[in-house]
Enzyme design. Structure first.
Site, PDB file in Angstrom:
ATOM      1  N   PHE A 150       0.815  -1.225   0.000  1.00  0.00           N
ATOM      2  CA  PHE A 150       0.000   0.000   0.000  1.00  0.00           C
ATOM      3  C   PHE A 150       0.840   1.263   0.000  1.00  0.00           C
ATOM      4  CE2 PHE A 150       0.890  -0.245   4.549  1.00  0.00           C
ATOM      5  CZ  PHE A 150       1.098   1.091   4.859  1.00  0.00           C
ATOM      6  N   LYS A 174      -1.427  -7.607  -9.084  1.00  0.00           N
ATOM      7  CA  LYS A 174      -2.416  -7.594  -8.010  1.00  0.00           C
ATOM      8  C   LYS A 174      -1.963  -6.493  -7.057  1.00  0.00           C
ATOM      9  CE  LYS A 174      -2.675  -9.049  -4.023  1.00  0.00           C
ATOM     10  NZ  LYS A 174      -3.189  -7.765  -3.503  1.00  0.00           N
ATOM     11  N   GLU A 177      -4.721  -4.129  -1.688  1.00  0.00           N
ATOM     12  CA  GLU A 177      -6.171  -4.002  -1.502  1.00  0.00           C
ATOM     13  C   GLU A 177      -6.505  -2.734  -0.721  1.00  0.00           C
ATOM     14  OE1 GLU A 177      -4.124  -6.227  -0.365  1.00  0.00           O
ATOM     15  OE2 GLU A 177      -4.533  -6.839   1.705  1.00  0.00           O
ATOM     16  N   ARG A 178      -5.481  -2.137  -0.068  1.00  0.00           N
ATOM     17  CA  ARG A 178      -5.774  -0.947   0.731  1.00  0.00           C
ATOM     18  C   ARG A 178      -5.558   0.345  -0.055  1.00  0.00           C
ATOM     19  NH1 ARG A 178      -2.422  -2.535   5.940  1.00  0.00           N
ATOM     20  NH2 ARG A 178      -1.311  -3.743   4.386  1.00  0.00           N
ATOM     21  N   SER A 227       5.551  -7.010   3.519  1.00  0.00           N
ATOM     22  CA  SER A 227       6.161  -7.292   4.822  1.00  0.00           C
ATOM     23  C   SER A 227       6.978  -8.581   4.728  1.00  0.00           C
ATOM     24  CB  SER A 227       5.057  -7.433   5.859  1.00  0.00           C
ATOM     25  OG  SER A 227       4.110  -8.381   5.390  1.00  0.00           O
ATOM     26  N   CYS A 282       9.712   1.577   3.508  1.00  0.00           N
ATOM     27  CA  CYS A 282      10.655   0.497   3.813  1.00  0.00           C
ATOM     28  C   CYS A 282      12.053   1.044   4.049  1.00  0.00           C
ATOM     29  CB  CYS A 282      10.665  -0.530   2.692  1.00  0.00           C
ATOM     30  SG  CYS A 282      11.403   0.122   1.198  1.00  0.00           S
ATOM     31  N   GLU A 383       9.533  -4.226  13.036  1.00  0.00           N
ATOM     32  CA  GLU A 383       9.107  -3.183  12.112  1.00  0.00           C
ATOM     33  C   GLU A 383       7.732  -2.692  12.578  1.00  0.00           C
ATOM     34  OE1 GLU A 383       7.829  -4.159   8.000  1.00  0.00           O
ATOM     35  OE2 GLU A 383       9.002  -2.426   7.371  1.00  0.00           O
TER      36      GLU A 383
HETATM   37  P1  NAD Z   1       1.711  -6.732   2.983  1.00  0.00           P
HETATM   38  O1  NAD Z   1       2.783  -7.729   3.219  1.00  0.00           O
HETATM   39  O2  NAD Z   1       0.533  -6.722   3.861  1.00  0.00           O
HETATM   40  O3  NAD Z   1       1.123  -6.893   1.490  1.00  0.00           O
HETATM   41  C1  NAD Z   1       1.930  -6.784   0.331  1.00  0.00           C
HETATM   42  C2  NAD Z   1       1.191  -7.403  -0.849  1.00  0.00           C
HETATM   43  O4  NAD Z   1       1.132  -8.825  -0.648  1.00  0.00           O
HETATM   44  C3  NAD Z   1      -0.261  -6.953  -0.992  1.00  0.00           C
HETATM   45  O5  NAD Z   1      -0.576  -6.890  -2.354  1.00  0.00           O
HETATM   46  C4  NAD Z   1      -1.037  -8.070  -0.299  1.00  0.00           C
HETATM   47  O6  NAD Z   1      -2.359  -8.206  -0.764  1.00  0.00           O
HETATM   48  C5  NAD Z   1      -0.221  -9.278  -0.685  1.00  0.00           C
HETATM   49  N1  NAD Z   1      -0.341 -10.397   0.259  1.00  0.00           N
HETATM   50  C6  NAD Z   1      -0.733 -10.369   1.543  1.00  0.00           C
HETATM   51  N2  NAD Z   1      -0.680 -11.606   2.072  1.00  0.00           N
HETATM   52  C7  NAD Z   1      -0.244 -12.427   1.102  1.00  0.00           C
HETATM   53  C8  NAD Z   1       0.024 -13.810   1.020  1.00  0.00           C
HETATM   54  N3  NAD Z   1      -0.131 -14.602   2.058  1.00  0.00           N
HETATM   55  N4  NAD Z   1       0.462 -14.316  -0.142  1.00  0.00           N
HETATM   56  C9  NAD Z   1       0.657 -13.515  -1.204  1.00  0.00           C
HETATM   57  N5  NAD Z   1       0.433 -12.180  -1.196  1.00  0.00           N
HETATM   58  C10 NAD Z   1      -0.013 -11.646  -0.058  1.00  0.00           C
HETATM   59  O7  NAD Z   1       2.442  -5.305   2.957  1.00  0.00           O
HETATM   60  P2  NAD Z   1       1.811  -3.862   3.084  1.00  0.00           P
HETATM   61  O8  NAD Z   1       1.340  -3.664   4.481  1.00  0.00           O
HETATM   62  O9  NAD Z   1       0.891  -3.585   1.966  1.00  0.00           O
HETATM   63  O10 NAD Z   1       3.110  -2.965   2.841  1.00  0.00           O
HETATM   64  C11 NAD Z   1       4.008  -2.608   3.843  1.00  0.00           C
HETATM   65  C12 NAD Z   1       5.169  -3.550   3.929  1.00  0.00           C
HETATM   66  O11 NAD Z   1       5.877  -3.579   2.690  1.00  0.00           O
HETATM   67  C13 NAD Z   1       6.194  -3.130   4.973  1.00  0.00           C
HETATM   68  O12 NAD Z   1       6.642  -4.262   5.661  1.00  0.00           O
HETATM   69  C14 NAD Z   1       7.310  -2.506   4.142  1.00  0.00           C
HETATM   70  O13 NAD Z   1       8.582  -2.523   4.763  1.00  0.00           O
HETATM   71  C15 NAD Z   1       7.268  -3.377   2.936  1.00  0.00           C
HETATM   72  N6  NAD Z   1       7.889  -2.729   1.801  1.00  0.00           N
HETATM   73  C16 NAD Z   1       9.127  -3.149   1.425  1.00  0.00           C
HETATM   74  C17 NAD Z   1       9.780  -2.538   0.375  1.00  0.00           C
HETATM   75  C18 NAD Z   1      11.158  -2.990  -0.022  1.00  0.00           C
HETATM   76  O14 NAD Z   1      11.666  -2.463  -0.983  1.00  0.00           O
HETATM   77  N7  NAD Z   1      11.775  -3.922   0.670  1.00  0.00           N
HETATM   78  C19 NAD Z   1       9.171  -1.478  -0.303  1.00  0.00           C
HETATM   79  C20 NAD Z   1       7.882  -1.065   0.094  1.00  0.00           C
HETATM   80  C21 NAD Z   1       7.254  -1.701   1.160  1.00  0.00           C
END
Ligand code: NAD
Length: 483
Positions: A150, A174, A177-178, A227, A282, A383
């Site tokens: 998101f 995909k 969703e938020r 995450s 991140c 985090e």
């Molecule tokens: P999230 O992990 O909740 O979701 C990320 C994506 O994965 C979404 O599209 C979600 O729908 C999907 N998802 C959720 N559960 C899943 C599953 N079991 N299997 C497959 N897909 C699934 O992350 P978020 O809250 O949207 O974003 C924040 C997180 O992203 C933070 O931890 C941040 O550090 C990380 N992030 C990392 C980077 C990087 O470059 N390392 C960059 C941006 C954000």
């Protein structure tokens, strides 16, 4: 009536037939902006089939013509900057300035991809043996997919889509969703750039939709940014299904401050790193490791600077910090603050009671600063992904490096100093992939890899730069002998 988010399949926005829907809310107001479908299995299959059909044409399209599509896409993004930034503010909550940064970073990723004829060139060696020549070609994989977070609704999809399609692949996105509003707009803008229908498809949903994509036999590579538990899950699941995977995870980034650092610019840099995008980046610095005598003045000035940040709607030009993404995210941040207090850290600034009078239903948490924390406390270890900055005090740089290197994460780390020798020691010894020296958000430009280490990355080839070209292509080596 509340609008609905459309899937984007075979070149058109399509209403979902799903029976399951979620609300997309504006985090600054709590208002429902749209209803988001959890795409049905048939819709996911349609998106993959549409991408597969387009691949047959797109992979045969000359590389310069693919590059021209990307030049037109860049122009579309330039023309629609303001619209895209406003969409980001609506469902993500960040400030308009931050949203413009999100779009700008995405445009830079497209600019990188326009160089695809040079980036994807192969190699040749004549007379590898007597009369034998060897050539290496790069070819696309086929249908590839991405799941995005998101926090950067435009930049992160554009880490994936432009290079993937420039290499000749077709894509199924995909989005989060938020914060899904910008994603369909990106697909519409891309569709107007002359690529065949189906080169870029979007399906909405959560985990179930991602699982369906990861299990699909016609999807050959999966990228995820999210995450660490999700990144690790996608890495293991998609790899077990025989797919190439690139999985960027979470972070707990440290900012080490030496006593010789310039205090004023260091404080400005740390405040922007920790509280920019309400701490939901991140590359956000969330632990300050204060070395020796710098701790007292640093905590004093950080606290004062954090107190001066104005909370509010991202669309208000006076706002310096927007809300967090959801009520659940707010509760999570508050529970970490409670836990930090319970564990005995000193709360130098408490953001728990901060409110925005005209936005009583927004998910706001004020900037929060802890001092005298220990590395084993949850506030210093996990985090939090919110506006909470934790100061840990150490004696010297050695102790700071050992403390930071004990973290299971390795996304980024920064050092503030005026000493070249200290900077060099830091650069050599720190266990993280993106380093800042007097820079608090060391985001590599599009031509360098986004090179997280340890629990912040699962896979071999990172996003951005030459690595992502390798990720989205496979090599073919031809050995020839002609009489
Ligand atoms: P999230 O992990 O909740 O979701 C990320 C994506 O994965 C979404 O599209 C979600 O729908 C999907 N998802 C959720 N559960 C899943 C599953 N079991 N299997 C497959 N897909 C699934 O992350 P978020 O809250 O949207 O974003 C924040 C997180 O992203 C933070 O931890 C941040 O550090 C990380 N992030 C990392 C980077 C990087 O470059 N390392 C960059 C941006 C954000």
């Amino acid at each position: 009536m509340t609008p609905t988010c459309k899937n984007f399949i075979a070149g058109e926005a399509r209403d979902s037939q799903s029976a399951e829907w979620l609300d997309v809310t504006n985090p600054a107001t709590g208002e429902v902006l749209a209803r988001l479908p959890l795409a049905t299995s048939a819709e996911v299959d349609d998106a993959v089939a549409s991408a597969r059909q387009a691949f047959a044409v797109w992979a045969e399209t000359p590389v310069v013509d693919r590059a021209r599509v990307l030049f037109r896409f860049k122009q579309q993004l330039e023309d629609k900057r303001q619209e895209l930034a406003e969409l980001i503010v609506r469902d993500n909550g960040k400030t308009l300035t931050e949203a413009h940064g999100d779009v700008q970073r995405g445009i830079e990723a497209v600019e990188f991809a326009t160089g695809i004829p040079s980036h994807s060139m192969g190699m040749v060696i004549e007379d590898a043996a007597h009369g034998v020549d060897s050539e290496l070609f790069r070819q696309p994989l086929g249908v590839v997919a991405g799941f995005t977070p998101f926090n950067f609704p435009v930049m992160v999809p554009l880490w994936m889509i432009p290079v993937a399609v420039a290499c000749g692949n077709t894509f199924v996105l995909k989005p989060s969703e938020r914060a899904p509003l910008a994603a369909v707009r990106l697909a519409e803008l891309f569709a107007a750039c002359g690529a065949p229908q189906g080169v870029l498809n979007v399906v909405h949903g959560t985990r179930g939709v991602a699982e369906r994509i990861m299990a699909h036999p016609h999807v050959l590579a999966v990228s995820v940014v999210g995450s660490s538990p999700v990144a690790k899950h996608v890495y293991t699941t998609a790899a077990a299904n025989g797919k190439r995977v690139q999985a960027l995870g979470g972070a707990k980034n440290a900012l080490i401050v030496l006593p010789d650092a310039d205090l004023k610019s260091t404080v400005e840099s740390i405040v922007s790193s920790a509280f920019g995008c309400a701490g939901q980046r991140c590359l956000a610095g969330s632990n300050v490791v204060a070395v020796g005598s710098v701790a007292e003045p640093l905590v004093r000035d950080l606290t004062a600077a954090a107190s001066s940040l104005k909370l509010g709607s991202g669309l208000d030009p006076a706002t310096r910090m927007g809300p967090v993404i959801s009520p659940q995210a707010k509760d999570r941040v508050l529970s970490y603050i409670h836990e930090g207090v319970r564990a005995g850290a000193k709360l130098a600034r408490d953001g728990r009671q901060d409110r925005v009078r005209e936005l009583p239903n927004g998910y706001f948490v004020g900037p929060t600063v802890f001092d005298e924390a220990r590395p084993d406390m949850a506030i210093a270890r996990d985090e939090i992904f919110g506006p909470v900055l934790t100061v840990l005090r150490v004696r010297d740089l050695d102790e700071a490096l050992d403390m930071v290197n004990a973290s299971p994460f390795g996304n980024s780390a920064s050092l503030y100093t005026t000493s070249g020798g200290a900077a060099r020691t830091f650069r050599r010894r720190i266990e993280a992939g993106m380093l800042g020296i007097n820079v608090g958000v060391p985001a590599p430009m599009a031509f360098f890899p986004f090179s997280g280490w340890k629990g912040s990355f699962f896979g071999d080839l990172h996003a951005q730069g030459k690595e992502v070209i390798e990720f989205y292509t496979r090599r073919k080596v031809v050995t020839s002998r002609w009489a």
